[in-house]
Design a protein around this motif. Structure first.
Motif, PDB file in Angstrom:
ATOM      1  N   UNK A   1       0.638  -1.248  -0.133  1.00  0.00           N
ATOM      2  CA  UNK A   1      -0.048   0.142  -0.006  1.00  0.00           C
ATOM      3  C   UNK A   1       0.985   1.463   0.213  1.00  0.00           C
ATOM      4  N   UNK A   2       0.990   1.613  -1.103  1.00  0.00           N
ATOM      5  CA  UNK A   2       1.829   2.438  -1.515  1.00  0.00           C
ATOM      6  C   UNK A   2       0.785   4.233  -0.731  1.00  0.00           C
ATOM      7  N   UNK A   3       1.840   5.037  -0.003  1.00  0.00           N
ATOM      8  CA  UNK A   3       1.589   5.888   0.073  1.00  0.00           C
ATOM      9  C   UNK A   3       1.989   7.260   0.408  1.00  0.00           C
ATOM     10  N   UNK A   4       1.693   8.963   0.596  1.00  0.00           N
ATOM     11  CA  UNK A   4       3.145   9.337   0.472  1.00  0.00           C
ATOM     12  C   UNK A   4       3.128   9.834   1.833  1.00  0.00           C
ATOM     13  N   UNK A   5       3.897   9.223   2.697  1.00  0.00           N
ATOM     14  CA  UNK A   5       3.673   9.270   4.173  1.00  0.00           C
ATOM     15  C   UNK A   5       4.613  10.422   4.474  1.00  0.00           C
ATOM     16  N   UNK A   6       5.206  10.923   3.762  1.00  0.00           N
ATOM     17  CA  UNK A   6       6.157  12.383   3.962  1.00  0.00           C
ATOM     18  C   UNK A   6       6.082  12.936   3.232  1.00  0.00           C
ATOM     19  N   UNK A   7       5.487  14.098   2.545  1.00  0.00           N
ATOM     20  CA  UNK A   7       5.940  15.112   1.979  1.00  0.00           C
ATOM     21  C   UNK A   7       6.862  16.507   2.366  1.00  0.00           C
ATOM     22  N   UNK A   8       7.377  16.402   1.290  1.00  0.00           N
ATOM     23  CA  UNK A   8       8.726  17.437   1.228  1.00  0.00           C
ATOM     24  C   UNK A   8       8.547  18.864   0.235  1.00  0.00           C
ATOM     25  N   UNK A   9       8.053  19.479   0.941  1.00  0.00           N
ATOM     26  CA  UNK A   9       7.538  20.877  -0.055  1.00  0.00           C
ATOM     27  C   UNK A   9       7.885  21.904   0.229  1.00  0.00           C
ATOM     28  N   UNK A  10       8.435  22.796  -1.571  1.00  0.00           N
ATOM     29  CA  UNK A  10       9.277  23.686  -1.508  1.00  0.00           C
ATOM     30  C   UNK A  10       7.967  24.875  -1.787  1.00  0.00           C
TER      31      UNK A  10
ATOM     32  N   UNK B   1       4.649  17.270   6.799  1.00  0.00           N
ATOM     33  CA  UNK B   1       4.531  17.887   5.666  1.00  0.00           C
ATOM     34  C   UNK B   1       5.186  18.874   5.690  1.00  0.00           C
ATOM     35  N   UNK B   2       7.249  18.080   5.255  1.00  0.00           N
ATOM     36  CA  UNK B   2       8.243  19.566   6.037  1.00  0.00           C
ATOM     37  C   UNK B   2       8.089  20.514   4.757  1.00  0.00           C
ATOM     38  N   UNK B   3       7.803  21.282   4.702  1.00  0.00           N
ATOM     39  CA  UNK B   3       8.403  23.058   4.361  1.00  0.00           C
ATOM     40  C   UNK B   3       9.263  23.791   4.080  1.00  0.00           C
ATOM     41  N   UNK B   4       9.824  23.443   3.024  1.00  0.00           N
ATOM     42  CA  UNK B   4      11.159  24.291   2.536  1.00  0.00           C
ATOM     43  C   UNK B   4      10.885  25.384   1.485  1.00  0.00           C
ATOM     44  N   UNK B   5      12.305  25.878   1.011  1.00  0.00           N
ATOM     45  CA  UNK B   5      12.320  26.828  -0.547  1.00  0.00           C
ATOM     46  C   UNK B   5      13.446  26.599  -1.164  1.00  0.00           C
ATOM     47  N   UNK B   6      13.952  27.614  -1.343  1.00  0.00           N
ATOM     48  CA  UNK B   6      13.910  29.084  -1.315  1.00  0.00           C
ATOM     49  C   UNK B   6      13.640  29.527   0.637  1.00  0.00           C
ATOM     50  N   UNK B   7      13.134  30.103   0.918  1.00  0.00           N
ATOM     51  CA  UNK B   7      13.197  29.723   2.771  1.00  0.00           C
ATOM     52  C   UNK B   7      11.607  30.754   2.753  1.00  0.00           C
ATOM     53  N   UNK B   8      10.565  29.177   3.757  1.00  0.00           N
ATOM     54  CA  UNK B   8      10.085  28.818   3.242  1.00  0.00           C
ATOM     55  C   UNK B   8       8.687  30.373   4.372  1.00  0.00           C
ATOM     56  N   UNK B   9       9.737  30.862   5.186  1.00  0.00           N
ATOM     57  CA  UNK B   9       8.835  32.325   6.042  1.00  0.00           C
ATOM     58  C   UNK B   9       8.880  33.163   5.725  1.00  0.00           C
ATOM     59  N   UNK B  10       8.943  33.434   4.315  1.00  0.00           N
ATOM     60  CA  UNK B  10       9.186  34.538   3.609  1.00  0.00           C
ATOM     61  C   UNK B  10       7.505  34.902   2.839  1.00  0.00           C
ATOM     62  N   UNK B  11       7.115  33.398   2.506  1.00  0.00           N
ATOM     63  CA  UNK B  11       5.087  33.083   2.428  1.00  0.00           C
ATOM     64  C   UNK B  11       5.192  34.277   3.541  1.00  0.00           C
ATOM     65  N   UNK B  12       3.921  35.079   2.972  1.00  0.00           N
ATOM     66  CA  UNK B  12       2.969  36.177   4.242  1.00  0.00           C
ATOM     67  C   UNK B  12       2.087  34.944   4.301  1.00  0.00           C
TER      68      UNK B  12
END
Length: 422
Positions: free
Chosen positions: A25-34, A78-89
């Motif tokens: 059963x394949x699921x996206x357990x861990x998502x890295x999101x730019x 969900x792991x947020x990154x960028x660039x620099x994620x905190x620069x989004x308002x």
């Protein structure tokens, strides 16, 4: 360059789940999101050439809808990154939405702008953990990142986050300028109550494709991997969990020491992209791993329809689910570990040689080559075009290993010689 943060909890399995009938059963357990390409640093090794936001980055509404879809698909983190994620308002809005959907909200950051106020606000929004990039001692870190004072600001961010009650880890991109500093970096990080430290090989993609002085050669692993193993031992004694990235390896005499907690087998099982992990780019493109280049790995776009359907059917997400031994070529095709390792990191191989399935950044391979008196060297034959996540092209050259270089290598466990005699 995208860096995979260490999954904070043990909620993430290291293998595909099993249905009651025994099928996987394949699921996206861990998502890295730019979530943006906008960045406040100018790292020479940045694979995504971050700096300026894309003109078509996802809107807040599109991001919130995606978060709901991920929760329905069974995503745990969900792991947020960028660039620099905190620069989004809307950064805090995004964190809060992930948390409110029952998923762990984590992030990777250079930390330049992580003030006490932002750290407190992120904690209140529900950030579960933050992985800070420390890429050397201060002079090396700042040279690599093109920012005077960047090392001090990263450590200030570390303290600000800890003071706010956020779990903090660190990550390091290993290249020719910094890998010998690993023991000193460990001494620094052991001063803090970190949940972990990930080390990952720099791959010459994007801006890093133009930084020839940073490129690791395949034969460098004969020096690098023993250093990582030694630092791992020191970290174990000091209570710091050192986590080798998925492109660090494979199957040499230190494999179990580096990965004994990573899987049921205690060794690498190949790329997890499209099996348990998924990457999302800031304008919505979907791929198996956030580090992968755009060319040849984009499975679709969030704006194109339900993510679950893309996850289920897109060939670009099924590379490893549908793996066949004939997907490998070159040395990897004939390797003793081929069925298990499956060529290691797809991103690394495809970035260097333009085709997945033959990965020269392999410790076992370097040892075997040297046993015959040889080593492999990469030569750039085509430069990168200057685009986001682009890659140059290399050819692999096998050459006689210089005796004076062999004499400088650290010994293998038990004093095993590198070159077979007779």
């Amino acid at each position: 360059m995208p860096t995979m943060a260490i999954p904070l909890t043990k909620r993430h399995p290291t293998h595909a789940l099993r249905r009651p009938d025994g099928t996987e059963d394949y699921r996206p357990m861990y998502v890295v999101w730019e979530i943006t390409l906008r960045c406040d640093q100018a790292c020479h090794f940045c694979g995504s050439r971050a700096g300026v936001a894309r003109t078509d980055e996802l809107t807040t509404e599109e991001i919130l809808d995606t978060i709901g879809q991920l929760a329905e698909m069974g995503t745990k983190e969900v792991a947020l990154h960028g660039g620099e994620a905190y620069l989004r308002e809307d950064f805090l809005t995004i964190v809060r939405a992930i948390h409110d959907h029952g998923m762990d909200a984590t992030m990777v950051t250079g930390g330049r702008g992580f003030t006490p106020e932002l750290a407190k606000a992120a904690a209140e929004a529900g950030i579960r953990s933050v992985s800070l990039s420390i890429d050397g001692l201060a002079p090396t870190h700042e040279a690599l990142r093109g920012l005077r004072g960047g090392h001090a600001s990263a450590l200030a961010a570390l303290r600000n986050l800890l003071d706010a009650g956020v779990a903090v880890g660190c990550n390091t991109q290993l290249n020719r300028k910094n890998f010998r500093e690993l023991p000193q970096i460990a001494e620094l990080l052991l001063q803090y109550p970190l949940y972990g430290w990930q080390v990952q090989l720099m791959v010459p993609m994007g801006r890093a494709a133009e930084a020839g002085d940073l490129w690791l050669q395949p034969y460098d692993l004969l020096e690098l991997i023993p250093i990582v193993a030694s630092v791992r031992e020191s970290c174990d004694k000091g209570g710091l969990r050192l986590w080798p990235g998925d492109n660090v390896g494979y199957f040499g005499p230190f494999e179990h020491a580096l990965r004994h907690e990573r899987s049921r087998s205690g060794h690498s099982g190949g790329c997890g992209g499209g099996i348990l992990t998924m990457g999302i780019e800031s304008h919505g493109d979907i791929k198996g791993c956030s580090a992968m280049s755009s060319d040849g790995f984009i499975a679709g776009n969030i704006r194109g329809g339900p993510i679950a359907e893309t996850w289920k059917t897109a060939p670009e997400l099924r590379f490893m689910r549908d793996f066949k031994i004939d997907d490998l070529w070159g040395y990897c095709r004939e390797c003793y570990y081929a069925e298990v390792c499956r060529g290691g990191c797809l991103w690394t191989a495809a970035t260097i040689l333009g085709r997945r399935g033959n990965n020269p950044y392999c410790h076992h391979r370097a040892i075997e080559k040297l046993a015959g008196g040889k080593r492999e060297r990469l030569e750039q034959v085509q430069p990168a075009a200057g685009l986001v996540r682009d890659r140059s092209l290399f050819q692999l050259v096998e050459e006689d290993a210089p005796e004076e270089w062999i004499a400088t290598l650290p010994p293998l466990p038990g004093g095993v010689p590198y070159v077979k005699k007779g």
